[in-house]
Motif scaffolding. Structure first.
Motif, PDB file in Angstrom:
ATOM      1  N   ILE A 178       0.871  -1.167   0.000  1.00 51.52           N
ATOM      2  CA  ILE A 178       0.000   0.000   0.000  1.00 51.52           C
ATOM      3  C   ILE A 178       0.906   1.213   0.000  1.00 51.52           C
ATOM      4  O   ILE A 178       1.797   1.340   0.828  1.00 51.52           O
ATOM      5  CB  ILE A 178      -0.920   0.027   1.235  1.00 51.52           C
ATOM      6  CG1 ILE A 178      -1.818  -1.203   1.249  1.00 51.52           C
ATOM      7  CG2 ILE A 178      -1.740   1.291   1.247  1.00 51.52           C
ATOM      8  CD1 ILE A 178      -2.690  -1.292   2.484  1.00 51.52           C
ATOM      9  N   CYS A 179       0.662   2.107  -0.940  1.00 49.20           N
ATOM     10  CA  CYS A 179       1.552   3.265  -1.013  1.00 49.20           C
ATOM     11  C   CYS A 179       0.856   4.565  -0.648  1.00 49.20           C
ATOM     12  O   CYS A 179       1.520   5.557  -0.390  1.00 49.20           O
ATOM     13  CB  CYS A 179       2.167   3.369  -2.401  1.00 49.20           C
ATOM     14  SG  CYS A 179       0.980   3.735  -3.682  1.00 49.20           S
ATOM     15  N   ARG A 180      -0.464   4.567  -0.614  1.00 46.30           N
ATOM     16  CA  ARG A 180      -1.142   5.834  -0.357  1.00 46.30           C
ATOM     17  C   ARG A 180      -2.566   5.590   0.121  1.00 46.30           C
ATOM     18  O   ARG A 180      -3.236   4.671  -0.317  1.00 46.30           O
ATOM     19  CB  ARG A 180      -1.174   6.641  -1.644  1.00 46.30           C
ATOM     20  CG  ARG A 180      -1.823   7.981  -1.499  1.00 46.30           C
ATOM     21  CD  ARG A 180      -1.668   8.773  -2.784  1.00 46.30           C
ATOM     22  NE  ARG A 180      -2.351  10.028  -2.612  1.00 46.30           N
ATOM     23  CZ  ARG A 180      -3.253  10.503  -3.440  1.00 46.30           C
ATOM     24  NH1 ARG A 180      -3.546   9.849  -4.527  1.00 46.30           N
ATOM     25  NH2 ARG A 180      -3.832  11.640  -3.209  1.00 46.30           N
ATOM     26  N   CYS A 181      -3.010   6.480   1.002  1.00 51.95           N
ATOM     27  CA  CYS A 181      -4.402   6.501   1.428  1.00 51.95           C
ATOM     28  C   CYS A 181      -4.776   7.956   1.638  1.00 51.95           C
ATOM     29  O   CYS A 181      -4.186   8.640   2.467  1.00 51.95           O
ATOM     30  CB  CYS A 181      -4.603   5.711   2.716  1.00 51.95           C
ATOM     31  SG  CYS A 181      -6.293   5.844   3.322  1.00 51.95           S
ATOM     32  N   ALA A 182      -5.724   8.430   0.877  1.00 53.04           N
ATOM     33  CA  ALA A 182      -6.182   9.813   1.007  1.00 53.04           C
ATOM     34  C   ALA A 182      -7.632   9.798   1.483  1.00 53.04           C
ATOM     35  O   ALA A 182      -8.511   9.279   0.801  1.00 53.04           O
ATOM     36  CB  ALA A 182      -6.081  10.527  -0.333  1.00 53.04           C
ATOM     37  N   VAL A 183      -7.868  10.332   2.670  1.00 53.60           N
ATOM     38  CA  VAL A 183      -9.217  10.376   3.226  1.00 53.60           C
ATOM     39  C   VAL A 183      -9.875  11.667   2.780  1.00 53.60           C
ATOM     40  O   VAL A 183      -9.322  12.747   2.951  1.00 53.60           O
ATOM     41  CB  VAL A 183      -9.194  10.281   4.766  1.00 53.60           C
ATOM     42  CG1 VAL A 183     -10.603  10.350   5.326  1.00 53.60           C
ATOM     43  CG2 VAL A 183      -8.500   9.001   5.205  1.00 53.60           C
ATOM     44  N   GLN A 184     -11.067  11.538   2.185  1.00 55.06           N
ATOM     45  CA  GLN A 184     -11.792  12.696   1.672  1.00 55.06           C
ATOM     46  C   GLN A 184     -12.992  12.957   2.573  1.00 55.06           C
ATOM     47  O   GLN A 184     -13.793  12.057   2.817  1.00 55.06           O
ATOM     48  CB  GLN A 184     -12.263  12.430   0.247  1.00 55.06           C
ATOM     49  CG  GLN A 184     -11.127  12.091  -0.696  1.00 55.06           C
ATOM     50  CD  GLN A 184     -11.632  11.573  -2.037  1.00 55.06           C
ATOM     51  OE1 GLN A 184     -12.770  11.137  -2.159  1.00 55.06           O
ATOM     52  NE2 GLN A 184     -10.772  11.627  -3.033  1.00 55.06           N
ATOM     53  N   GLU A 185     -13.110  14.162   3.074  1.00 57.06           N
ATOM     54  CA  GLU A 185     -14.244  14.519   3.940  1.00 57.06           C
ATOM     55  C   GLU A 185     -15.554  14.309   3.179  1.00 57.06           C
ATOM     56  O   GLU A 185     -15.689  14.706   2.031  1.00 57.06           O
ATOM     57  CB  GLU A 185     -14.141  15.980   4.388  1.00 57.06           C
ATOM     58  CG  GLU A 185     -12.945  16.264   5.259  1.00 57.06           C
ATOM     59  CD  GLU A 185     -12.962  15.524   6.578  1.00 57.06           C
ATOM     60  OE1 GLU A 185     -14.048  15.264   7.109  1.00 57.06           O
ATOM     61  OE2 GLU A 185     -11.873  15.200   7.069  1.00 57.06           O
TER      62      GLU A 185
END
Length: 78
Positions: free
Chosen positions: A1-8
């Protein structure tokens, strides 16, 4: 896993790389989605807790990678 972007207001976007033809995404121990791809796996609208700890994992058979993300609300003194 290289990235996790949490979006409101929406789920997270999780990106993983693998030489395997398919990967299964688990969030907090629960299978959420399985994808077939060539090297780059992008999982969108992944349900994560907006506050607290999340364990994200991708796996195929015995091959597995995971990451922990933790978010908190900090109160700013007036």
């Amino acid at each position: 896993i290289c990235r996790c972007a949490v979006q409101e207001g929406r789920g997270a976007v999780v990106k993983a790389y693998s030489n395997l033809p398919s990967m299964t995404l688990l969030v907090n121990g629960r299978v959420t989605e399985k994808r077939n791809a060539a090297h780059i796996f992008i999982f969108e609208d992944v349900p994560v807790r907006l506050i607290g700890r999340n364990i994200l994992a991708v796996q195929n058979g015995e091959c597995r990678d995971s990451m922990r993300i933790e978010r908190s609300i900090e109160q700013v003194a007036p």
